[in-house]
Design a protein around this motif. Structure first.
Motif, PDB file in Angstrom:
ATOM      1  N   VAL A 105       0.085  11.695 -12.648  1.00  0.00           N
ATOM      2  CA  VAL A 105       0.103  12.670 -13.637  1.00  0.00           C
ATOM      3  C   VAL A 105      -1.425  13.209 -14.109  1.00  0.00           C
ATOM      4  CG1 VAL A 105       0.398  13.207 -16.013  1.00  0.00           C
ATOM      5  CG2 VAL A 105       2.108  12.093 -14.703  1.00  0.00           C
ATOM      6  N   GLY A 106      -1.808  14.392 -14.134  1.00  0.00           N
ATOM      7  CA  GLY A 106      -3.307  14.686 -13.941  1.00  0.00           C
ATOM      8  C   GLY A 106      -3.969  14.078 -15.272  1.00  0.00           C
ATOM      9  N   THR A 107      -5.270  13.731 -15.099  1.00  0.00           N
ATOM     10  CA  THR A 107      -6.082  13.071 -16.091  1.00  0.00           C
ATOM     11  C   THR A 107      -5.657  11.610 -16.472  1.00  0.00           C
ATOM     12  OG1 THR A 107      -5.148  13.529 -18.347  1.00  0.00           O
ATOM     13  CG2 THR A 107      -6.739  15.252 -17.149  1.00  0.00           C
ATOM     14  N   THR A 108      -4.687  10.960 -15.828  1.00  0.00           N
ATOM     15  CA  THR A 108      -4.237   9.587 -16.079  1.00  0.00           C
ATOM     16  C   THR A 108      -4.647   8.642 -14.920  1.00  0.00           C
ATOM     17  OG1 THR A 108      -2.213   9.703 -15.016  1.00  0.00           O
ATOM     18  CG2 THR A 108      -2.333  10.381 -17.415  1.00  0.00           C
ATOM     19  N   LYS A 109      -4.401   7.518 -15.002  1.00  0.00           N
ATOM     20  CA  LYS A 109      -4.748   6.585 -13.828  1.00  0.00           C
ATOM     21  C   LYS A 109      -3.379   5.882 -13.342  1.00  0.00           C
ATOM     22  CE  LYS A 109      -9.498   6.150 -15.124  1.00  0.00           C
ATOM     23  NZ  LYS A 109     -10.704   4.937 -15.697  1.00  0.00           N
ATOM     24  N   ASP A 110      -3.371   5.301 -12.037  1.00  0.00           N
ATOM     25  CA  ASP A 110      -2.273   4.617 -11.579  1.00  0.00           C
ATOM     26  C   ASP A 110      -2.918   3.993 -10.302  1.00  0.00           C
ATOM     27  OD1 ASP A 110       0.038   3.339 -11.179  1.00  0.00           O
ATOM     28  OD2 ASP A 110       1.070   4.862 -11.179  1.00  0.00           O
ATOM     29  N   PHE A 111      -2.316   2.963  -9.971  1.00  0.00           N
ATOM     30  CA  PHE A 111      -2.906   2.181  -8.551  1.00  0.00           C
ATOM     31  C   PHE A 111      -1.885   2.145  -7.633  1.00  0.00           C
ATOM     32  CE2 PHE A 111      -1.148  -0.994 -11.553  1.00  0.00           C
ATOM     33  CZ  PHE A 111      -0.308  -1.976 -10.605  1.00  0.00           C
ATOM     34  N   THR A 112      -2.441   1.794  -6.367  1.00  0.00           N
ATOM     35  CA  THR A 112      -1.964   1.400  -5.370  1.00  0.00           C
ATOM     36  C   THR A 112      -2.002  -0.242  -4.861  1.00  0.00           C
ATOM     37  OG1 THR A 112      -3.631   2.253  -3.834  1.00  0.00           O
ATOM     38  CG2 THR A 112      -1.832   3.846  -4.228  1.00  0.00           C
ATOM     39  N   SER A 113      -1.047  -0.774  -4.360  1.00  0.00           N
ATOM     40  CA  SER A 113      -1.255  -2.275  -3.958  1.00  0.00           C
ATOM     41  C   SER A 113      -0.836  -2.306  -2.528  1.00  0.00           C
ATOM     42  CB  SER A 113      -0.224  -3.212  -4.983  1.00  0.00           C
ATOM     43  OG  SER A 113      -0.752  -3.084  -6.216  1.00  0.00           O
ATOM     44  N   PHE A 114      -1.520  -3.164  -2.018  1.00  0.00           N
ATOM     45  CA  PHE A 114      -1.286  -3.634  -0.575  1.00  0.00           C
ATOM     46  C   PHE A 114      -1.724  -5.113  -0.397  1.00  0.00           C
ATOM     47  CE2 PHE A 114      -5.049  -1.299  -0.962  1.00  0.00           C
ATOM     48  CZ  PHE A 114      -6.307  -1.802  -0.408  1.00  0.00           C
ATOM     49  N   LYS A 115      -1.371  -5.713   0.807  1.00  0.00           N
ATOM     50  CA  LYS A 115      -1.517  -7.188   0.897  1.00  0.00           C
ATOM     51  C   LYS A 115      -2.438  -7.372   2.098  1.00  0.00           C
ATOM     52  CE  LYS A 115       0.837 -11.585   1.104  1.00  0.00           C
ATOM     53  NZ  LYS A 115       1.924 -12.397   1.117  1.00  0.00           N
ATOM     54  N   LEU A 116      -3.497  -7.998   2.041  1.00  0.00           N
ATOM     55  CA  LEU A 116      -4.490  -8.110   2.982  1.00  0.00           C
ATOM     56  C   LEU A 116      -4.501  -9.758   3.561  1.00  0.00           C
ATOM     57  CD1 LEU A 116      -7.692  -6.268   1.924  1.00  0.00           C
ATOM     58  CD2 LEU A 116      -5.747  -5.546   3.524  1.00  0.00           C
ATOM     59  N   LYS A 117      -4.420  -9.935   4.789  1.00  0.00           N
ATOM     60  CA  LYS A 117      -4.453 -11.367   5.186  1.00  0.00           C
ATOM     61  C   LYS A 117      -5.830 -11.410   5.845  1.00  0.00           C
ATOM     62  CE  LYS A 117      -2.095 -14.935   7.894  1.00  0.00           C
ATOM     63  NZ  LYS A 117      -0.726 -15.325   8.898  1.00  0.00           N
ATOM     64  N   VAL A 118      -6.639 -12.330   5.584  1.00  0.00           N
ATOM     65  CA  VAL A 118      -7.982 -12.544   5.848  1.00  0.00           C
ATOM     66  C   VAL A 118      -8.243 -13.672   7.126  1.00  0.00           C
ATOM     67  CG1 VAL A 118     -10.484 -12.620   5.270  1.00  0.00           C
ATOM     68  CG2 VAL A 118      -8.895 -11.593   3.613  1.00  0.00           C
ATOM     69  N   PRO A 119      -8.368 -13.508   8.045  1.00  0.00           N
ATOM     70  CA  PRO A 119      -8.720 -14.530   8.947  1.00  0.00           C
ATOM     71  C   PRO A 119      -9.914 -15.635   8.570  1.00  0.00           C
ATOM     72  CG  PRO A 119      -9.654 -12.752  10.032  1.00  0.00           C
ATOM     73  CD  PRO A 119      -9.059 -12.160   8.581  1.00  0.00           C
ATOM     74  N   TYR A 120      -9.455 -16.806   8.781  1.00  0.00           N
ATOM     75  CA  TYR A 120     -10.732 -17.606   8.807  1.00  0.00           C
ATOM     76  C   TYR A 120     -12.079 -17.303   9.303  1.00  0.00           C
ATOM     77  CZ  TYR A 120      -7.657 -21.132   6.589  1.00  0.00           C
ATOM     78  OH  TYR A 120      -6.688 -21.831   5.584  1.00  0.00           O
ATOM     79  N   THR A 121     -12.127 -16.564  10.357  1.00  0.00           N
ATOM     80  CA  THR A 121     -13.246 -16.229  10.867  1.00  0.00           C
ATOM     81  C   THR A 121     -14.131 -15.188  10.203  1.00  0.00           C
ATOM     82  OG1 THR A 121     -12.243 -14.836  12.344  1.00  0.00           O
ATOM     83  CG2 THR A 121     -12.541 -16.856  13.243  1.00  0.00           C
ATOM     84  N   GLN A 122     -13.384 -14.673   9.101  1.00  0.00           N
ATOM     85  CA  GLN A 122     -14.038 -13.252   8.336  1.00  0.00           C
ATOM     86  C   GLN A 122     -14.762 -13.976   7.133  1.00  0.00           C
ATOM     87  OE1 GLN A 122     -13.861  -9.754   9.020  1.00  0.00           O
ATOM     88  NE2 GLN A 122     -15.360  -9.781   7.517  1.00  0.00           N
ATOM     89  N   THR A 123     -15.815 -14.162   7.236  1.00  0.00           N
ATOM     90  CA  THR A 123     -16.566 -15.067   6.107  1.00  0.00           C
ATOM     91  C   THR A 123     -17.574 -14.084   5.380  1.00  0.00           C
ATOM     92  OG1 THR A 123     -18.552 -15.449   7.759  1.00  0.00           O
ATOM     93  CG2 THR A 123     -16.734 -17.099   7.524  1.00  0.00           C
ATOM     94  N   THR A 124     -17.522 -12.764   5.556  1.00  0.00           N
ATOM     95  CA  THR A 124     -18.352 -11.774   4.877  1.00  0.00           C
ATOM     96  C   THR A 124     -17.481 -10.746   4.426  1.00  0.00           C
ATOM     97  OG1 THR A 124     -19.104 -10.486   6.796  1.00  0.00           O
ATOM     98  CG2 THR A 124     -20.559 -12.188   6.107  1.00  0.00           C
ATOM     99  N   SER A 125     -18.123  -9.925   3.471  1.00  0.00           N
ATOM    100  CA  SER A 125     -17.301  -8.750   2.835  1.00  0.00           C
ATOM    101  C   SER A 125     -17.004  -7.958   3.858  1.00  0.00           C
ATOM    102  CB  SER A 125     -18.159  -8.181   1.681  1.00  0.00           C
ATOM    103  OG  SER A 125     -17.994  -9.006   0.600  1.00  0.00           O
TER     104      SER A 125
END
Length: 297
Positions: free
Chosen positions: A113-133
């Motif tokens: 709806v115009g001028t309001t806010k809402d959010f989307t969600s999703f799941k991320l699986k980060v490997p152990y090798t990913q150590t930085t943003s």
């Protein structure tokens, strides 16, 4: 003699040509200066200004799988919201199963709806090798001015307040969002079955439960160490150890259990302490030892 007439004729012709050139130059200059002020958006242009508010999600850790969210807003109401996410190599994206797992939408509905806010969600699986943003790119598709008008859409909403302003059609917006990566804290897992009670002479499977820590532990399995005299154990499928009931991975923040058969045919009543050997793979294969108190009556 005709020279004066010819000269006059030539003079007048030159004067008209100069005037035409001057007018053309002046007109072009005015158009150049005034052009931006009178610019008109092309028909069907997206005027909703749908955009992401979030620039940085909640942090995740190497080896963690978790849900993150991105907040959106718009100047006008848009509908049919659908978001897909592109992540770096090695990072796995999972969408809510409510939409079939191919995309994600908004929390409240697929209408922003115009001028309001809402959010989307999703799941991320980060490997152990990913150590930085790292960054993910969200591509959101939506419709404007379709099936709504300023008088409402029959669902108690006020419409998009702009069906007559030339803003209608299907549009796309993208957003690049940063996912911070921080080192995990706390234990890798926590045993949840400190003791069991069985009957002497019994033979049956018992559950030994575990709670996952912050990160995912793959190839999670359990076997019992030195047993008291008169006790035997067996594992499902006649394997050398017991795997988790739900999956091979103890997902961070979840709980699961292994099943072990205690064959106490010749075991005398009493209290026994049995070592529990836990194996799993995090950044590398690991082994930990816990203990189980067995009460036999």
């Amino acid at each position: 003699m005709t020279f004066p007439d010819r000269g006059t004729t030539v003079h007048r012709h030159h004067h008209r040509t100069g005037t035409s050139v001057a007018v053309a130059v002046l007109t072009a200059a005015l158009l150049f200066v005034a052009g931006p002020a009178f610019a008109i958006a092309p028909a069907g242009a997206d005027k909703s200004n749908a955009r992401a508010v979030t620039t940085t999600t909640a942090p995740l850790s190497p080896g963690q799988s978790g849900w993150v969210s991105v907040v959106w807003t718009s100047d006008q109401t848009v509908s049919g919201w659908s978001t897909t996410v592109t992540a770096p190599k090695g990072v796995t994206v999972t969408y809510p199963t409510t939409r079939g797992g191919a995309d994600t939408s908004l929390y409240g509905s697929d209408t922003l709806v115009g001028t309001t806010k809402d959010f989307t969600s999703f799941k991320l699986k980060v490997p152990y090798t990913q150590t930085t943003s790292f960054q993910v790119v969200l591509t959101s598709r939506y419709s404007v001015g379709v099936g709504n008008d300023a008088n409402g859409n029959g669902n108690g909403n006020g419409g998009n307040n702009g069906n007559g302003n030339g803003n209608s059609g299907a549009f796309t917006t993208t957003a690049t969002v940063t996912v911070p990566v921080q080192a995990a804290t706390g234990p890798a897992f926590t045993p949840q079955t400190p003791s069991l009670s069985i009957k002497a002479g019994s033979s049956g499977f018992e559950r030994i439960a575990f709670a996952g820590g912050q990160t995912d532990l793959a190839d999670f399995s359990v076997r019992l160490g030195e047993l008291p005299a008169g006790l035997e154990v067996a594992y499902p499928g006649d394997r050398a150890s017991a795997g988790l009931n739900g999956d091979q991975t103890l997902v961070g923040g979840s709980a699961d259990y292994v099943g072990v058969r205690f064959i106490a045919t010749d075991l005398k009543p009493g209290t026994y302490t049995i070592p529990v050997l836990i194996s799993y793979t995090a950044a590398s294969p690991q082994t930990r030892t816990a203990s189980l108190t067995l009460n036999v009556s």
